[in-house]
Design a protein around this motif. Structure first.
Motif, short mmCIF file in Angstrom:
data_model
loop_
_atom_site.label_atom_id
_atom_site.label_comp_id
_atom_site.label_asym_id
_atom_site.label_seq_id
_atom_site.Cartn_x
_atom_site.Cartn_y
_atom_site.Cartn_z
N GLU A 87 42.21 49.03 27.87
CA GLU A 87 41.15 49.77 27.07
C GLU A 87 40.21 50.23 28.16
O GLU A 87 39.69 51.37 27.89
CB GLU A 87 40.36 48.53 26.33
N ASN A 88 40.11 49.69 29.36
CA ASN A 88 39.30 50.19 30.28
C ASN A 88 39.61 49.79 31.74
O ASN A 88 40.76 48.77 31.82
CB ASN A 88 38.04 49.91 29.99
N GLU A 89 39.07 50.05 32.74
CA GLU A 89 39.63 49.50 34.19
C GLU A 89 39.23 48.25 34.52
O GLU A 89 39.55 47.54 35.52
CB GLU A 89 39.32 50.65 35.25
N HIS A 90 38.18 47.64 33.70
CA HIS A 90 37.78 46.07 34.36
C HIS A 90 38.45 44.96 34.17
O HIS A 90 38.59 44.18 35.26
CB HIS A 90 36.37 45.83 33.29
N ALA A 91 39.43 44.95 33.13
CA ALA A 91 40.57 43.85 33.05
C ALA A 91 41.30 44.10 34.35
O ALA A 91 41.73 43.17 34.92
CB ALA A 91 41.16 43.79 31.80
N ARG A 92 41.86 45.46 34.68
CA ARG A 92 42.74 45.75 35.74
C ARG A 92 41.99 45.22 37.07
O ARG A 92 42.70 44.74 37.76
CB ARG A 92 43.19 47.18 35.58
N GLN A 93 40.91 45.26 37.18
CA GLN A 93 40.19 45.05 38.44
C GLN A 93 39.96 43.48 38.48
O GLN A 93 39.99 42.94 39.53
CB GLN A 93 38.77 45.87 38.52
N LEU A 94 39.53 43.09 37.39
CA LEU A 94 39.23 41.38 37.40
C LEU A 94 40.66 40.76 37.66
O LEU A 94 40.52 39.61 38.80
CB LEU A 94 39.15 40.97 35.98
N VAL A 95 41.69 41.21 37.33
CA VAL A 95 43.18 40.69 37.59
C VAL A 95 43.26 40.96 39.20
O VAL A 95 43.83 40.03 39.75
CB VAL A 95 44.33 41.20 36.74
N ALA A 96 43.05 42.01 39.45
CA ALA A 96 43.34 42.53 40.78
C ALA A 96 42.61 41.56 42.14
O ALA A 96 43.07 41.03 42.86
CB ALA A 96 43.12 43.87 41.24
N ASP A 97 41.34 41.32 41.68
CA ASP A 97 40.25 40.69 42.28
C ASP A 97 40.81 38.85 42.38
O ASP A 97 40.85 38.43 43.50
CB ASP A 97 38.87 40.64 41.83
N ALA A 98 41.35 38.61 41.19
CA ALA A 98 41.71 37.15 41.17
C ALA A 98 42.90 37.03 41.84
O ALA A 98 43.07 36.15 42.92
CB ALA A 98 41.89 36.74 39.60
N ILE A 99 44.08 37.96 41.86
CA ILE A 99 44.91 37.86 43.03
C ILE A 99 44.65 37.82 44.48
O ILE A 99 45.16 37.05 45.39
CB ILE A 99 46.14 38.98 42.36
N PHE A 100 43.55 38.82 44.68
CA PHE A 100 43.08 38.93 46.07
C PHE A 100 42.47 37.75 46.61
O PHE A 100 42.54 36.87 47.64
CB PHE A 100 42.05 39.94 46.33
N GLN A 101 41.87 36.86 45.55
CA GLN A 101 41.19 35.63 45.79
C GLN A 101 42.19 34.62 45.90
O GLN A 101 42.07 33.67 46.75
CB GLN A 101 40.34 35.19 44.65
N ALA A 102 43.45 34.78 45.21
CA ALA A 102 44.70 33.68 45.32
C ALA A 102 44.98 33.92 46.82
O ALA A 102 45.57 32.90 47.33
CB ALA A 102 45.59 33.99 44.16
N GLU A 103 45.19 35.24 47.24
CA GLU A 103 45.42 35.37 48.64
C GLU A 103 44.73 34.67 49.67
O GLU A 103 45.44 34.07 50.51
CB GLU A 103 45.79 36.75 49.04
N HIS A 104 43.50 34.64 49.40
CA HIS A 104 42.64 33.98 50.12
C HIS A 104 42.89 32.38 50.18
O HIS A 104 42.76 31.74 51.30
CB HIS A 104 41.23 34.35 49.93
N ALA A 105 43.22 31.97 48.98
CA ALA A 105 43.28 30.48 48.82
C ALA A 105 44.55 30.02 49.64
O ALA A 105 44.56 28.85 50.18
CB ALA A 105 43.57 30.22 47.14
N LEU A 106 45.63 31.01 49.98
CA LEU A 106 46.50 30.28 50.67
C LEU A 106 46.21 30.31 52.29
O LEU A 106 47.23 29.79 52.99
CB LEU A 106 47.67 31.45 50.61
N GLY A 107 45.11 30.87 52.79
CA GLY A 107 44.83 30.47 54.25
C GLY A 107 45.55 31.82 55.06
O GLY A 107 46.22 32.76 54.26
N GLY A 108 45.00 31.94 56.09
CA GLY A 108 45.61 33.16 56.89
C GLY A 108 44.89 34.41 56.69
O GLY A 108 43.88 34.45 55.92
N GLU A 109 45.47 35.39 57.04
CA GLU A 109 45.06 36.84 56.57
C GLU A 109 45.61 37.28 55.47
O GLU A 109 46.89 37.49 55.35
CB GLU A 109 45.22 37.78 57.84
N PRO A 110 45.15 37.68 54.35
CA PRO A 110 45.56 38.05 53.12
C PRO A 110 46.06 39.33 53.28
O PRO A 110 45.81 40.18 54.13
CB PRO A 110 44.11 38.07 52.04
N GLU A 111 47.26 39.45 52.27
CA GLU A 111 48.02 40.75 52.52
C GLU A 111 46.93 41.78 52.21
O GLU A 111 47.25 42.96 52.66
CB GLU A 111 48.99 40.69 51.38
N HIS A 112 46.04 42.13 51.14
CA HIS A 112 45.37 43.00 50.97
C HIS A 112 44.30 43.52 52.02
O HIS A 112 44.11 44.75 52.47
CB HIS A 112 44.51 42.89 49.75
#
Length: 121
Positions: A87-112
């Motif tokens: 419907e709009n870009e916000h759900a896409r951005q929320l999911v992207a940010d959640a995945i980026f946060q998940a990358e941070h949770a793994l430690g080290g330098e995140p892929e993004h």
């Protein structure tokens, strides 16, 4: 009296806090997150989405119905097919940010961060 409306919407006492919680609850399902990721580049039919997310078309249809009610996706009739889009870009951005946060949770330098550094070079 002319307060910045975006600042008001982001305050701790905002009327939107409860609605934001409902958005997060809607996204607290791996299939729905996968549907949003699949739709980020454009429209798809239920069968295509089912293939991408690894679920049956009936299961995907049920998720899409809930996402329609939450106004995250919208359908479009194309002949006999029904195509879904975000419907709009916000759900896409929320999911992207959640995945980026998940990358941070793994430690080290995140892929993004590595991709951003490579893009800047």
């Amino acid at each position: 009296m002319n307060a910045d409306s975006s600042a008001c919407a982001l305050s701790a006492d905002s009327q939107y806090v409860e609605l934001a919680v409902e958005v997060f609850a809607m996204l607290a399902d791996a299939t729905r997150v996968r549907i949003i990721l699949a739709l980020r580049d454009g429209e798809m039919a239920v069968g295509e989405l089912a293939e991408v997310v690894g679920k049956t078309p009936a299961a995907v249809s049920q998720h899409l119905a809930k996402m329609r009610l939450a106004r995250m996706v919208s359908p479009r009739q194309d002949g006999t097919r029904v195509l879904y889009r975000l419907e709009n870009e916000h759900a896409r951005q929320l999911v992207a940010d959640a995945i980026f946060q998940a990358e941070h949770a793994l430690g080290g330098e995140p892929e993004h961060h590595r991709r951003e550094r490579t893009a800047d070079a």
